[in-house]
Design a protein around this motif. Sequence first.
Motif, PDB file in Angstrom:
ATOM      1  N   GLU A   1      -0.907   6.573   1.297  1.00 28.62           N
ATOM      2  CA  GLU A   1      -1.316   6.808  -0.084  1.00 28.62           C
ATOM      3  C   GLU A   1      -0.119   6.694  -1.028  1.00 28.62           C
ATOM      4  O   GLU A   1      -0.237   6.140  -2.128  1.00 28.62           O
ATOM      5  CB  GLU A   1      -1.944   8.198  -0.218  1.00 28.62           C
ATOM      6  N   GLN A   2       1.019   7.206  -0.602  1.00 31.08           N
ATOM      7  CA  GLN A   2       2.215   7.113  -1.430  1.00 31.08           C
ATOM      8  C   GLN A   2       2.669   5.669  -1.591  1.00 31.08           C
ATOM      9  O   GLN A   2       3.091   5.254  -2.678  1.00 31.08           O
ATOM     10  CB  GLN A   2       3.341   7.942  -0.795  1.00 31.08           C
ATOM     11  N   LEU A   3       2.580   4.889  -0.524  1.00 26.22           N
ATOM     12  CA  LEU A   3       2.959   3.474  -0.589  1.00 26.22           C
ATOM     13  C   LEU A   3       2.020   2.714  -1.535  1.00 26.22           C
ATOM     14  O   LEU A   3       2.467   1.867  -2.312  1.00 26.22           O
ATOM     15  CB  LEU A   3       2.919   2.855   0.805  1.00 26.22           C
ATOM     16  N   LYS A   4       0.723   3.029  -1.478  1.00 25.77           N
ATOM     17  CA  LYS A   4      -0.242   2.378  -2.371  1.00 25.77           C
ATOM     18  C   LYS A   4       0.076   2.702  -3.828  1.00 25.77           C
ATOM     19  O   LYS A   4      -0.009   1.835  -4.707  1.00 25.77           O
ATOM     20  CB  LYS A   4      -1.663   2.821  -2.028  1.00 25.77           C
ATOM     21  N   HIS A   5       0.439   3.968  -4.091  1.00 27.02           N
ATOM     22  CA  HIS A   5       0.791   4.366  -5.461  1.00 27.02           C
ATOM     23  C   HIS A   5       2.029   3.602  -5.933  1.00 27.02           C
ATOM     24  O   HIS A   5       2.071   3.133  -7.083  1.00 27.02           O
ATOM     25  CB  HIS A   5       1.050   5.867  -5.508  1.00 27.02           C
ATOM     26  N   LEU A   6       3.024   3.464  -5.065  1.00 27.23           N
ATOM     27  CA  LEU A   6       4.226   2.715  -5.430  1.00 27.23           C
ATOM     28  C   LEU A   6       3.900   1.248  -5.678  1.00 27.23           C
ATOM     29  O   LEU A   6       4.428   0.627  -6.606  1.00 27.23           O
ATOM     30  CB  LEU A   6       5.276   2.833  -4.321  1.00 27.23           C
ATOM     31  N   THR A   7       3.023   0.697  -4.872  1.00 24.88           N
ATOM     32  CA  THR A   7       2.627  -0.709  -5.041  1.00 24.88           C
ATOM     33  C   THR A   7       1.902  -0.913  -6.357  1.00 24.88           C
ATOM     34  O   THR A   7       2.163  -1.878  -7.093  1.00 24.88           O
ATOM     35  CB  THR A   7       1.722  -1.157  -3.877  1.00 24.88           C
ATOM     36  N   ASP A   8       0.992   0.015  -6.695  1.00 20.29           N
ATOM     37  CA  ASP A   8       0.252  -0.082  -7.957  1.00 20.29           C
ATOM     38  C   ASP A   8       1.159   0.098  -9.163  1.00 20.29           C
ATOM     39  O   ASP A   8       0.942  -0.505 -10.223  1.00 20.29           O
ATOM     40  CB  ASP A   8      -0.863   0.976  -7.998  1.00 20.29           C
ATOM     41  N   THR A   9       2.190   0.927  -8.983  1.00 16.56           N
ATOM     42  CA  THR A   9       3.085   1.247 -10.102  1.00 16.56           C
ATOM     43  C   THR A   9       4.208   0.228 -10.263  1.00 16.56           C
ATOM     44  O   THR A   9       4.502  -0.203 -11.384  1.00 16.56           O
ATOM     45  CB  THR A   9       3.689   2.654  -9.925  1.00 16.56           C
ATOM     46  N   LEU A  10       4.838  -0.143  -9.146  1.00 15.41           N
ATOM     47  CA  LEU A  10       6.054  -0.960  -9.200  1.00 15.41           C
ATOM     48  C   LEU A  10       5.858  -2.420  -8.819  1.00 15.41           C
ATOM     49  O   LEU A  10       6.790  -3.218  -8.926  1.00 15.41           O
ATOM     50  CB  LEU A  10       7.126  -0.330  -8.288  1.00 15.41           C
ATOM     51  N   GLY A  11       4.676  -2.759  -8.318  1.00 19.03           N
ATOM     52  CA  GLY A  11       4.432  -4.169  -8.035  1.00 19.03           C
ATOM     53  C   GLY A  11       4.169  -4.456  -6.564  1.00 19.03           C
ATOM     54  O   GLY A  11       4.368  -3.617  -5.681  1.00 19.03           O
ATOM     55  N   GLU A  12       3.722  -5.696  -6.315  1.00 15.50           N
ATOM     56  CA  GLU A  12       3.306  -6.107  -4.978  1.00 15.50           C
ATOM     57  C   GLU A  12       4.453  -6.181  -3.979  1.00 15.50           C
ATOM     58  O   GLU A  12       4.226  -6.302  -2.773  1.00 15.50           O
ATOM     59  CB  GLU A  12       2.615  -7.471  -5.064  1.00 15.50           C
TER      60      GLU A  12
ATOM     61  N   LEU B   1       5.514  -5.235   1.369  1.00 17.74           N
ATOM     62  CA  LEU B   1       6.339  -5.597   2.525  1.00 17.74           C
ATOM     63  C   LEU B   1       6.484  -4.430   3.500  1.00 17.74           C
ATOM     64  O   LEU B   1       6.761  -4.634   4.686  1.00 17.74           O
ATOM     65  CB  LEU B   1       7.736  -6.043   2.055  1.00 17.74           C
ATOM     66  N   PHE B   2       6.297  -3.225   2.995  1.00 18.80           N
ATOM     67  CA  PHE B   2       6.491  -2.029   3.825  1.00 18.80           C
ATOM     68  C   PHE B   2       5.172  -1.478   4.371  1.00 18.80           C
ATOM     69  O   PHE B   2       5.127  -0.353   4.874  1.00 18.80           O
ATOM     70  CB  PHE B   2       7.191  -0.939   3.005  1.00 18.80           C
ATOM     71  N   ALA B   3       4.110  -2.278   4.290  1.00 18.12           N
ATOM     72  CA  ALA B   3       2.817  -1.819   4.788  1.00 18.12           C
ATOM     73  C   ALA B   3       2.825  -1.701   6.305  1.00 18.12           C
ATOM     74  O   ALA B   3       3.616  -2.357   7.005  1.00 18.12           O
ATOM     75  CB  ALA B   3       1.712  -2.775   4.335  1.00 18.12           C
ATOM     76  N   GLY B   4       1.962  -0.850   6.818  1.00 20.45           N
ATOM     77  CA  GLY B   4       1.836  -0.683   8.274  1.00 20.45           C
ATOM     78  C   GLY B   4       2.989   0.085   8.878  1.00 20.45           C
ATOM     79  O   GLY B   4       3.470   1.077   8.330  1.00 20.45           O
ATOM     80  N   ASP B   5       3.477  -0.413  10.018  1.00 20.16           N
ATOM     81  CA  ASP B   5       4.553   0.281  10.744  1.00 20.16           C
ATOM     82  C   ASP B   5       5.877   0.258  10.007  1.00 20.16           C
ATOM     83  O   ASP B   5       6.789   1.027  10.333  1.00 20.16           O
ATOM     84  CB  ASP B   5       4.730  -0.343  12.139  1.00 20.16           C
ATOM     85  N   ALA B   6       6.016  -0.625   9.007  1.00 21.07           N
ATOM     86  CA  ALA B   6       7.282  -0.718   8.269  1.00 21.07           C
ATOM     87  C   ALA B   6       7.372   0.313   7.147  1.00 21.07           C
ATOM     88  O   ALA B   6       8.387   0.374   6.449  1.00 21.07           O
ATOM     89  CB  ALA B   6       7.439  -2.124   7.685  1.00 21.07           C
ATOM     90  N   ASN B   7       6.347   1.120   6.983  1.00 17.99           N
ATOM     91  CA  ASN B   7       6.321   2.128   5.914  1.00 17.99           C
ATOM     92  C   ASN B   7       7.431   3.157   6.137  1.00 17.99           C
ATOM     93  O   ASN B   7       7.421   3.893   7.125  1.00 17.99           O
ATOM     94  CB  ASN B   7       4.954   2.824   5.890  1.00 17.99           C
ATOM     95  N   PRO B   8       8.417   3.234   5.227  1.00 15.92           N
ATOM     96  CA  PRO B   8       9.549   4.153   5.412  1.00 15.92           C
ATOM     97  C   PRO B   8       9.275   5.561   4.875  1.00 15.92           C
ATOM     98  O   PRO B   8      10.144   6.441   4.982  1.00 15.92           O
ATOM     99  CB  PRO B   8      10.655   3.483   4.601  1.00 15.92           C
ATOM    100  N   LEU B   9       8.111   5.774   4.284  1.00 14.60           N
ATOM    101  CA  LEU B   9       7.808   7.050   3.639  1.00 14.60           C
ATOM    102  C   LEU B   9       7.340   8.085   4.652  1.00 14.60           C
ATOM    103  O   LEU B   9       7.101   7.784   5.820  1.00 14.60           O
ATOM    104  CB  LEU B   9       6.756   6.845   2.554  1.00 14.60           C
ATOM    105  N   TYR B  10       7.202   9.325   4.170  1.00 15.72           N
ATOM    106  CA  TYR B  10       6.767  10.434   5.027  1.00 15.72           C
ATOM    107  C   TYR B  10       5.492  11.061   4.455  1.00 15.72           C
ATOM    108  O   TYR B  10       5.280  11.064   3.236  1.00 15.72           O
ATOM    109  CB  TYR B  10       7.857  11.512   5.112  1.00 15.72           C
ATOM    110  N   ASP B  11       4.665  11.574   5.358  1.00 13.37           N
ATOM    111  CA  ASP B  11       3.526  12.375   4.893  1.00 13.37           C
ATOM    112  C   ASP B  11       4.060  13.579   4.126  1.00 13.37           C
ATOM    113  O   ASP B  11       5.139  14.104   4.451  1.00 13.37           O
ATOM    114  CB  ASP B  11       2.683  12.847   6.081  1.00 13.37           C
ATOM    115  N   ALA B  12       3.306  14.007   3.130  1.00 15.60           N
ATOM    116  CA  ALA B  12       3.829  15.084   2.281  1.00 15.60           C
ATOM    117  C   ALA B  12       2.723  16.013   1.812  1.00 15.60           C
ATOM    118  O   ALA B  12       1.544  15.644   1.775  1.00 15.60           O
ATOM    119  CB  ALA B  12       4.553  14.488   1.076  1.00 15.60           C
ATOM    120  N   TYR B  13       3.148  17.239   1.469  1.00 19.78           N
ATOM    121  CA  TYR B  13       2.283  18.186   0.779  1.00 19.78           C
ATOM    122  C   TYR B  13       2.830  18.385  -0.636  1.00 19.78           C
ATOM    123  O   TYR B  13       4.045  18.549  -0.808  1.00 19.78           O
ATOM    124  CB  TYR B  13       2.231  19.536   1.502  1.00 19.78           C
ATOM    125  N   ILE B  14       1.943  18.368  -1.601  1.00 21.58           N
ATOM    126  CA  ILE B  14       2.335  18.612  -2.988  1.00 21.58           C
ATOM    127  C   ILE B  14       1.837  20.011  -3.352  1.00 21.58           C
ATOM    128  O   ILE B  14       0.636  20.292  -3.287  1.00 21.58           O
ATOM    129  CB  ILE B  14       1.725  17.564  -3.928  1.00 21.58           C
TER     130      ILE B  14
END
Length: 309
Positions: free
Chosen positions: A111-122, A126-139
């Motif tokens: 979800e965080q990667l999708k938000h970054l893609t929508d905000t900062l561009g396509e 490149l980081f979709a799938g296993d290449a996703n460097p982000l972490y699950d989070a609680y807000i």
Amino acid sequence: MIRRFFRHFLESLKSLKRNGWMTIAAISSVTITLILVGIFASVILNTAKLATDLENNVRINVYLREGATDQQEMVVNDVGETVQNESYLAIFNQIKDMKDVDNVIYSSKDEQLKHLTDTLGETWNLFAGDANPLYDAYIIETKTPESVKKVADAVAQIDGVSEVRDGEVETERIFKLADLVRTWGLVATVLLLVTAILLISNTIRITIISRSREIQIMRLVGAKNSYIRGPFLLEGAWVGLLGAIAPSALIYFLYQIAYQSVSPSLASQNLSLIPMNIFVPIMVGSLFLVGIVIGAIGSTISMSRFLKI
């Protein structure tokens, strides 16, 4: 008493008409002053509102360790069997049970990667799938802004939490800004109102000076100070009332434009100006009230020197 009031009321209206140019000058002074008061108050009140929104929107981002299974009810064990996850919602429940926590929202790394893609561009695709460097989070949303630091420190001690971000220096600056705007905004508004009273009283004084002979004659025939003051007090109130019409219309028009222009961009950040249906009636009513009051006070101040024995 009632008869005297109506007599003063009619006399004040006649005086406004009789002293045409001086009346126009006094009303113009009130109009200009109230325009400044209205614009300044609008900016201060909405700045304070935005500062409060910023203060209330401070959230804590809690990043879970890589491979965390806090949101997985079932997991695969070492022998390939799907079993109940003993750690399911363990971190979530510990956070939720804290007395200063108001709400906890889960945000997966996808979800965080999708938000970054929508905000900062396509490019971020490149980081979709296993290449996703982000972490699950609680807000985390706290019950009070002052609880942010305490909750952040407590959450950082929970096993399975990788990192906690609460804004740190930025959060502290937001709190200080909110306090600064509220304090100095109030001081500046009071100073502006005092200045308005002095300006209007000086303008009305010019009107009264031109009628000093009329006041002297009334005193010579034995009229009491309260009787002499009555028509002038009402006249000052009329000047304030008439002088508030143009500022009220202008504030309504300008605020409508500002609200419609700025609100969409602020909404995306969970911020907002004071709603039109709340701000406009209060501001317009306040301008008329302030105009009447400072007009009456200005007239009273100006009369004082002529009523001294």
